[in-house]
Write an enzyme that holds these catalytic residues in place. Structure first.
Site, PDB file in Angstrom:
ATOM      1  N   MET A   1     -22.442  -7.391   5.907  1.00 57.43           N
ATOM      2  CA  MET A   1     -22.031  -6.921   7.235  1.00 57.43           C
ATOM      3  C   MET A   1     -21.917  -5.401   7.248  1.00 57.43           C
ATOM      4  SD  MET A   1     -19.477  -9.698   8.944  1.00 57.43           S
ATOM      5  CE  MET A   1     -20.163 -11.183   9.685  1.00 57.43           C
TER       6      MET A   1
ATOM      7  N   HIS B   1     -20.403 -14.444   7.427  1.00 61.60           N
ATOM      8  CA  HIS B   1     -18.959 -14.575   7.616  1.00 61.60           C
ATOM      9  C   HIS B   1     -18.203 -14.969   6.360  1.00 61.60           C
ATOM     10  CE1 HIS B   1     -20.492 -14.561  11.722  1.00 61.60           C
ATOM     11  NE2 HIS B   1     -19.316 -14.039  12.041  1.00 61.60           N
TER      12      HIS B   1
ATOM     13  N   THR C   1     -10.467  -3.919   9.768  1.00 61.42           N
ATOM     14  CA  THR C   1     -11.886  -4.288   9.857  1.00 61.42           C
ATOM     15  C   THR C   1     -12.466  -4.322   8.458  1.00 61.42           C
ATOM     16  OG1 THR C   1     -14.123  -3.597  10.449  1.00 61.42           O
ATOM     17  CG2 THR C   1     -12.514  -1.863  10.458  1.00 61.42           C
TER      18      THR C   1
ATOM     19  N   GLU D   1     -12.208  -0.996  16.060  1.00 60.70           N
ATOM     20  CA  GLU D   1     -12.530   0.039  17.058  1.00 60.70           C
ATOM     21  C   GLU D   1     -12.368  -0.468  18.500  1.00 60.70           C
ATOM     22  OE1 GLU D   1     -17.359  -0.632  16.519  1.00 60.70           O
ATOM     23  OE2 GLU D   1     -16.629   0.925  17.833  1.00 60.70           O
TER      24      GLU D   1
ATOM     25  N   ARG E   1     -22.174  -3.012  10.899  1.00 54.66           N
ATOM     26  CA  ARG E   1     -22.976  -2.797  12.103  1.00 54.66           C
ATOM     27  C   ARG E   1     -23.455  -1.343  12.200  1.00 54.66           C
ATOM     28  NH1 ARG E   1     -21.212  -6.142  16.731  1.00 54.66           N
ATOM     29  NH2 ARG E   1     -19.092  -5.853  16.084  1.00 54.66           N
TER      30      ARG E   1
ATOM     31  N   ASP F   1     -15.342  -3.660   7.947  1.00 53.55           N
ATOM     32  CA  ASP F   1     -16.367  -2.602   7.936  1.00 53.55           C
ATOM     33  C   ASP F   1     -15.842  -1.249   7.433  1.00 53.55           C
ATOM     34  OD1 ASP F   1     -17.957  -4.520   9.059  1.00 53.55           O
ATOM     35  OD2 ASP F   1     -18.127  -3.587  11.028  1.00 53.55           O
TER      36      ASP F   1
END
Ligand code: F6P
Length: 342
Positions: free
Chosen positions: A169, A272, A125, A103, A171, A127
């Protein structure tokens, strides 16, 4: 044509596969030359380059990370950032840029495209929260790593009759938690999109123990309690795009569960590990196809676009479509996971 390539933001498995495909097709199919920009937007900002040709791309398909390096540099937060980028692109004879990022990196690409820079984006990503594409590469690898961890945690949790909380992970979006939690048979999945009720989490923990199986709770780093209490800790550090560093929800949740239920609870933070190492076959395949289509978009002069997966097809969408808003887990998708809670 001379094309610059950069990778920005958090790294993810498959970046090298994209770079390889862009260069191989660009050189062999279009007769392009390439220049690698180092460390995300810092490269064109500071004129940090590296040689990039077929030779540099040999053997990198299965390698995690990025041969170009990455950073979270935001040129729009730096005086004359845009002018410096334009100047450096001209100084290196660069006609077009392929920007590979999430993003933030593609948000910068969107603004630069509006300012006349010839740029094509590739969505990356772990995500999986970019709009406009069914999947981003890197996500499948992260989900597989998290699923393997959950599989392993089941047996040790049962041996010790304890709760294990797995922090993954994510966010703003709970895609990794949702997919890995479902694939790994978690007893509860907590995601940022659906604030959780700690009393209900504890009830599910108790129900799970009654089945003689131990609870495995998968929690996204960005998950929040319904009462708005602060369980998501951070170091307070903020990056150039204003994102606070998350982490700590797993530990907080484990100690809360332990004190409320009396059952021993421990947290495992995958961190990570989810971003490192070799990409899955799916991510290599997706990243390679994204790379091929991105350089074809450059050849067609179709700038201001991002390649995207729709079903099994790779299409081009406006960069603004990919970056305007995040793709979040819907209540319906979350309800599917809820069937297995408790
Ligand atoms: O955006 C990808 C991501 O892995 C997020 O899930 C996570 O919050 C963030 O990057 C971590 O960033 P960093 O590697 O800079 O700590």
């Amino acid at each position: 044509m001379r094309v610059g390539v950069l990778t920005g933001g958090g790294d993810c498995p498959g970046l090298n596969a994209v770079i390889r495909a862009v260069v191989r097709r660009g050189v062999n199919g279009h007769g392009f030359e390439f220049v690698g920009f180092r460390e995300g937007w810092k490269g064109p900002l500071e004129g940090l380059t590296m040689e990039l040709g077929i030779g540099q791309c040999r053997g990198i398909l299965p390698r995690g990370g990025t041969i170009l390096g990455s950073s979270r540099t935001n040129p729009f937060k730096i005086d004359d950032g845009v002018e410096r980028i334009k100047k450096n692109l001209a100084a290196h004879g660069v006609d077009a840029l392929v920007a590979i990022g999430g993003e933030d990196t593609l948000g910068v690409a969107t603004k630069l495209a509006d300012l006349g820079v010839n740029v094509v984006g590739v969505p990356k990503t772990i995500d999986n929260d970019l709009s406009g594409t069914d999947f981003t590469f890197g996500f499948d690898t992260a989900v597989n790593i998290a699923t393997e961890a959950i599989d392993r945690l089941h047996t040790t949790a049962e041996s010790h009759d304890r709760v294990l909380v797995v922090e993954v992970m994510g966010r703003h979006a709970g895609w990794i938690a949702l997919h890995a939690g479902m694939a790994g048979g978690a007893s509860e999945v907590l995601i940022p999109e659906q604030p959780f009720d700690i009393d209900e989490v504890c009830r599910n923990v108790e129900t799970r123990f009654q089945t003689s199986f131990a609870p495995i709770i998968v929690v996204s780093e960005g998950a929040v309690p319904v009462d708005g209490g602060d369980m998501t800790l951070s170091s307070g550090a903020v990056d150039a795009f204003g994102h606070v560093r998350l982490g700590g929800i797993g530990d907080r949740l484990a100690s809360e569960i332990e004190s409320r239920t009396g059952k021993e609870a421990r947290a495992v933070v995958l961190g990570h590990v989810q971003r490192g190492g070799t990409p899955t076959a799916f991510d290599r395949w997706l990243a390679t196809r994204f790379g091929l289509h991105a350089i074809d978009a450059v050849a067609a002069g179709d700038f201001g676009k991002m390649v995207a997966l729709r079903g099994t097809k790779i299409v081009r969408v406006g960069l603004d479509e990919g970056t305007a808003k995040l793709k979040l887990v819907s209540p319906e998708e979350f309800a599917e996971a809820q069937v297995f809670f408790g």
